[in-house]
Design an enzyme around this catalytic site. Structure first.
Site, PDB file in Angstrom:
ATOM      1  N   LYS A  90     -13.150 -72.095 -37.554  1.00  0.00           N
ATOM      2  CA  LYS A  90     -13.547 -70.699 -37.773  1.00  0.00           C
ATOM      3  C   LYS A  90     -14.957 -70.681 -38.349  1.00  0.00           C
ATOM      4  CE  LYS A  90      -8.900 -68.867 -38.607  1.00  0.00           C
ATOM      5  NZ  LYS A  90      -8.792 -67.946 -37.465  1.00  0.00           N
ATOM      6  N   ARG A  99       1.409 -70.104 -33.563  1.00  0.00           N
ATOM      7  CA  ARG A  99       2.439 -70.086 -32.525  1.00  0.00           C
ATOM      8  C   ARG A  99       3.029 -71.479 -32.298  1.00  0.00           C
ATOM      9  NH1 ARG A  99      -1.670 -67.594 -28.214  1.00  0.00           N
ATOM     10  NH2 ARG A  99      -2.479 -66.704 -30.148  1.00  0.00           N
TER      11      ARG A  99
HETATM   12  N1  BES Z   1      -4.346 -66.824 -38.615  1.00  0.00           N
HETATM   13  C1  BES Z   1      -5.072 -66.420 -37.477  1.00  0.00           C
HETATM   14  C2  BES Z   1      -4.948 -64.926 -37.187  1.00  0.00           C
HETATM   15  C3  BES Z   1      -5.560 -64.010 -38.194  1.00  0.00           C
HETATM   16  C4  BES Z   1      -6.872 -63.594 -38.034  1.00  0.00           C
HETATM   17  C5  BES Z   1      -4.845 -63.538 -39.261  1.00  0.00           C
HETATM   18  C6  BES Z   1      -7.435 -62.730 -38.959  1.00  0.00           C
HETATM   19  C7  BES Z   1      -5.409 -62.682 -40.179  1.00  0.00           C
HETATM   20  C8  BES Z   1      -6.707 -62.279 -40.024  1.00  0.00           C
HETATM   21  C9  BES Z   1      -4.580 -67.172 -36.247  1.00  0.00           C
HETATM   22  O1  BES Z   1      -4.147 -68.462 -36.460  1.00  0.00           O
HETATM   23  C10 BES Z   1      -5.734 -67.267 -35.310  1.00  0.00           C
HETATM   24  O2  BES Z   1      -6.663 -67.958 -35.631  1.00  0.00           O
HETATM   25  N2  BES Z   1      -5.630 -66.599 -34.178  1.00  0.00           N
HETATM   26  C11 BES Z   1      -6.659 -66.611 -33.226  1.00  0.00           C
HETATM   27  C12 BES Z   1      -6.005 -66.786 -31.872  1.00  0.00           C
HETATM   28  C13 BES Z   1      -6.975 -67.066 -30.790  1.00  0.00           C
HETATM   29  C14 BES Z   1      -7.601 -68.450 -30.968  1.00  0.00           C
HETATM   30  C15 BES Z   1      -6.237 -67.001 -29.479  1.00  0.00           C
HETATM   31  C16 BES Z   1      -7.394 -65.288 -33.312  1.00  0.00           C
HETATM   32  O3  BES Z   1      -6.731 -64.262 -33.565  1.00  0.00           O
HETATM   33  O4  BES Z   1      -8.610 -65.287 -33.186  1.00  0.00           O
HETATM   34 MN    MN Z   2      -5.754 -69.890 -36.370  1.00  0.00          MN
END
Ligand code: BES
Ligand code: MN
Ligand code: ZN
Length: 495
Positions: free
Chosen positions: A272, A347
């Site tokens: 991230k 997931r």
């Molecule tokens: N934990 C995150 C989702 C999230 C984002 C929760 C912001 C709370 C606030 C999750 O693991 C994630 O990183 N999801 C990605 C999925 C993508 C790579 C398909 C996302 O939402 O960007």
């Molecule tokens: Mn994630």
């Protein structure tokens, strides 16, 4: 702080501050209120006039009474239109009063709010809930004491009867919400997979649940390649937590609650970026936090329902051991997953947790997860997504949520979008295209459930708030502990 219903009438109550609820267009002083106003030498009418108090939802007014008045302060709170009043209106009205009481450094407070559905116990419970949750602040990590500490010692609820049981049940429920808030607020150096598992152990010890913890080798034996793939780069051991609440009588239902429990989500090698959301990713165990919060409540309320609480806890980190983008993992149901994005890790952990939950032969499974940013884009920060192919289960969750005043919106399990998860080399990919990202995430999870009624809650938005909002203060919200508890209790006779 002692909260109780009392049978004293509005006219006889004496003490530090009396808070009264008013409806919009209902600020005319009549009946019992005009007798009270006489006793208070016209203060109510004056205050309404002077502050142009309208009774609109969210409006407030306060004044001090002089001399030897039997009541020192009067608080008015607007509840909106009478015909729109629901339990949550009373809950939020009570929360607003509680915040004012703290600001005013009150020690003693009485509230007189209208009954919802003519039900004193239910109304008193909502009032108590609003007060407790609005006043909870997490100062565990501050070295200096609160500059404005809470002085409130007694809160008396008028007009609802004693409602002793209902208020005490609310206190128990709030203890679970507060646990979930504190777990979410705790940074990733405090709440790790290991300390998260210790919290589960404390709940088991204190409230008579049984705890099974699967260590890495146990997970390996069960073939949990998806969960372990995520855990690979962490220096901390993964902990697969399974808490069971078994009622003493024959259970009327068997349920499983599965919470995403990433104590930190760096994104993995698909790291991230700063200023994105990496700073917030201590909250990525919000699903697991609410699962443990619900376990703490259910262990105390002892409904006649068997409940399994499952949290596959780990961190998503980077190191030489990290899973690579492109790796193929095999989950415990034998499905192979091509990792096209290491940041879609929740997931993967849930895949093995859902397979595990289904083996418990329960009547329904609900998973809750801070799963996608896409769900926040779709529904905003106050509303959770809800996916289920089982309309009965979806309706149960919506009803439980409605009572709790927690918001869910049902989203489609659009099978056509599964196209986006097809992999040329494995059974499926872990990430679909950007459009409909929260829907493909739900469709991914669905691959790990065979036939048990299942619902998926994407709680990425509501688990956290940056500012005071309704019953929440900035930080973790404890969402959706109250919905989960209501859902479990709905199957129980007697509680
Ligand atoms: N934990 C995150 C989702 C999230 C984002 C929760 C912001 C709370 C606030 C999750 O693991 C994630 O990183 N999801 C990605 C999925 C993508 C790579 C398909 C996302 O939402 O960007
Ligand atoms: Mn994630
Ligand atoms: Zn995550």
């Amino acid at each position: 702080m002692d909260i109780r219903g009392i049978n004293t009438s509005l006219l006889d109550w004496t003490g530090e501050a009396l808070a009264l609820g008013f409806f919009e267009e209902g600020t005319e002083i009549k009946g019992e209120l005009s007798q009270l106003d006489e006793k208070l030498t016209g203060t109510l009418k004056d205050l309404i006039l002077e502050t142009e108090f309208t009774g609109k939802s969210g409006s407030k007014a306060i004044t001090r009474l002089g001399g030897n008045s039997p009541i020192r302060k009067i608080i008015l709170v607007g509840l909106g239109k009478a015909e729109d009043l629901k339990l949550n209106g009373v809950r939020e009205g009570a929360a607003a009063i509680a915040r004012l009481a703290k600001q005013e450094k009150l020690k003693n407070l009485a509230l007189s709010l209208p009954l919802v559905d003519n039900d004193g116990a239910k109304t008193a419970a909502a009032i108590a809930e609003g007060i407790i949750l609005a006043l909870h602040q997490d100062h565990r990590y501050k070295s200096e004491p609160d500059e404005n500490p809470l002085k409130l010692e007694t809160v008396e609820i008028l007009g609802c009867g004693e409602a002793t049981e209902a208020v005490s049940q609310t206190q128990t429920i709030c203890s679970g919400v507060i646990l979930a808030r504190e777990l979410v607020n705790s940074p990733a150096n405090m709440i790790t997979p290991v300390t998260f598992a210790e919290t589960a152990q404390e709940i088991a010890n204190n409230y008579g649940l049984t705890l099974e913890i699967l260590e890495q080798e146990d997970c390996e034996k069960l073939g949990m390649g998806a969960f372990l793939g995520v855990a690979k780069a962490s220096d901390l051991p993964p902990k697969f937590i399974h808490l069971t609440y078994q009622p003493s009588a024959t259970p009327q239902k068997k349920l499983a609650i599965v919470g995403k429990s990433l104590t930190f989500d760096s994104g993995g090698l698909n790291l991230k970026v700063a200023g994105g959301s990496i700073e917030m990713m201590k909250m990525d165990m919000g699903g697991g936090a609410a699962t443990l919060g619900a376990a703490k409540v259910i262990g105390q309320l002892k409904p006649n329902v068997e409940v399994h609480f499952v949290c596959a806890a780990t961190e998503n980190m980077i190191s030489g051991h990290a899973m690579h983008p492109g790796d193929i993992l095999t989950a415990s149901n034998g499905k192979t997953i091509e990792i096209n994005n290491t940041d879609a890790e929740g997931r993967l952990t849930l895949a093995d947790a859902l397979v595990f939950a289904e083996k418990l032969e329960v009547d329904a499974i609900v998973d809750l997860a801070t799963l996608t940013g896409a769900c926040i884009i779709a529904l905003g920060e106050n509303i959770s997504g809800l996916w289920s192919a089982d309309e009965t289960l979806a309706t149960q969750i919506k009803e439980a949520a409605d009572q709790a005043g927690e918001k869910f919106w049902q989203m489609p399990l659009e099978e056509k979008y599964f196209e986006g998860l097809k992999s040329p080399i494995a059974d499926l990919k872990n990430t679909g295209p950007r459009p409909g990202g929260s829907i493909t995430a739900a469709l991914f999870l669905k691959q790990f459930i065979k036939e048990t009624p299942w619902a998926h809650l994407d709680i990425a938005g509501p688990v956290w708030t940056d500012k005071e909002n309704g019953l929440n203060n900035a930080g973790g919200t404890g969402f959706p502990v109250r919905t989960l508890v209501n859902w479990v209790l709905s199957f129980s006779s007697g509680v």
